[in-house]
Design a protein around this motif. Structure first.
Motif, short mmCIF file in Angstrom:
data_model
loop_
_atom_site.label_atom_id
_atom_site.label_comp_id
_atom_site.label_asym_id
_atom_site.label_seq_id
_atom_site.Cartn_x
_atom_site.Cartn_y
_atom_site.Cartn_z
N VAL A 69 0.85 -1.20 0.00
CA VAL A 69 0.00 0.00 0.00
C VAL A 69 0.89 1.25 0.00
CG1 VAL A 69 -1.66 1.33 1.37
CG2 VAL A 69 -1.98 -1.13 1.08
N ALA A 70 1.93 1.24 0.83
CA ALA A 70 2.83 2.40 0.88
C ALA A 70 3.47 2.64 -0.48
CB ALA A 70 3.90 2.18 1.95
N LYS A 71 3.88 1.57 -1.13
CA LYS A 71 4.48 1.71 -2.46
C LYS A 71 3.48 2.31 -3.44
CE LYS A 71 6.78 -0.95 -6.08
NZ LYS A 71 7.22 -2.27 -6.53
N ALA A 72 2.23 1.83 -3.37
CA ALA A 72 1.19 2.36 -4.26
C ALA A 72 0.91 3.83 -3.96
CB ALA A 72 -0.09 1.53 -4.11
N LEU A 73 0.85 4.19 -2.68
CA LEU A 73 0.63 5.59 -2.31
C LEU A 73 1.76 6.49 -2.80
CD1 LEU A 73 -0.78 5.20 1.32
CD2 LEU A 73 -2.04 5.94 -0.72
N ASN A 74 2.99 5.98 -2.69
CA ASN A 74 4.14 6.76 -3.18
C ASN A 74 4.10 6.92 -4.69
OD1 ASN A 74 5.26 7.22 -0.66
ND2 ASN A 74 6.46 5.33 -0.70
N SER A 75 3.35 6.07 -5.38
CA SER A 75 3.21 6.17 -6.84
C SER A 75 1.99 6.99 -7.23
CB SER A 75 3.09 4.76 -7.45
OG SER A 75 4.25 4.03 -7.18
N GLY A 76 1.31 7.56 -6.24
CA GLY A 76 0.17 8.43 -6.54
C GLY A 76 -1.20 7.77 -6.43
N ALA A 77 -1.26 6.52 -6.02
CA ALA A 77 -2.56 5.84 -5.88
C ALA A 77 -3.31 6.39 -4.68
CB ALA A 77 -2.35 4.34 -5.72
N GLN A 81 -9.58 3.79 2.36
CA GLN A 81 -9.88 3.02 3.58
C GLN A 81 -8.63 2.76 4.42
OE1 GLN A 81 -13.01 2.39 4.44
NE2 GLN A 81 -13.63 3.44 2.58
N LEU A 82 -7.53 3.40 4.09
CA LEU A 82 -6.27 3.12 4.77
C LEU A 82 -6.33 3.41 6.27
CD1 LEU A 82 -3.37 2.17 4.62
CD2 LEU A 82 -2.71 4.52 4.04
N GLU A 83 -6.87 4.56 6.64
CA GLU A 83 -6.91 4.92 8.07
C GLU A 83 -7.72 3.92 8.88
OE1 GLU A 83 -8.24 8.60 10.96
OE2 GLU A 83 -7.73 9.03 8.87
#
Length: 113
Positions: A69-77, A81-83
């Motif tokens: 998930v962190a990798k995807a967020l760093n790619s702009g995704a 529902q993460l929190e």
């Protein structure tokens, strides 16, 4: 049943002002009414430890998923529902830690801190 177990059983029956037979019948009936709780109560320490290790493995897998998930967020995704997911996983980890502490306290003859 060894001597210490019998003495504990007989003392419990006497404390309840019941004969050994009546106390045993009552205890068996009570245990049979809630088999899930009974199974948990009589689980051996080894079974409890095995379950804690299984839970730890599952949390390890969840850790790996959070890295994805962190990798995807760093790619702009986006992860709407993460929190909520973090709160649930943190709660599970806290409960596992509490269970491990309680097991250790029980094994050491004291109360969990």
């Amino acid at each position: 049943m060894n001597d210490a177990e019998f003495q504990r059983f007989a003392a419990a029956a006497a404390h309840c002002q019941m004969s050994n037979a009546a106390f045993l019948a009552y205890a068996v009936d009570k245990a049979a009414r809630d088999l899930n709780r009974t199974a948990a109560e009589i689980a051996t320490e080894r079974e409890v430890i095995d379950e804690l290790f299984a839970a730890r493995r599952h949390l390890g897998r969840i850790h790996g998923l959070f890295n994805q998930v962190a990798k995807a967020l760093n790619s702009g995704a986006d992860a709407p529902q993460l929190e909520a997911s973090v709160k649930v996983v943190r709660s599970a980890a806290d409960r596992m830690e509490d269970a491990a502490d309680a097991l250790l306290a029980h094994r050491d003859g004291g109360a969990a801190e």
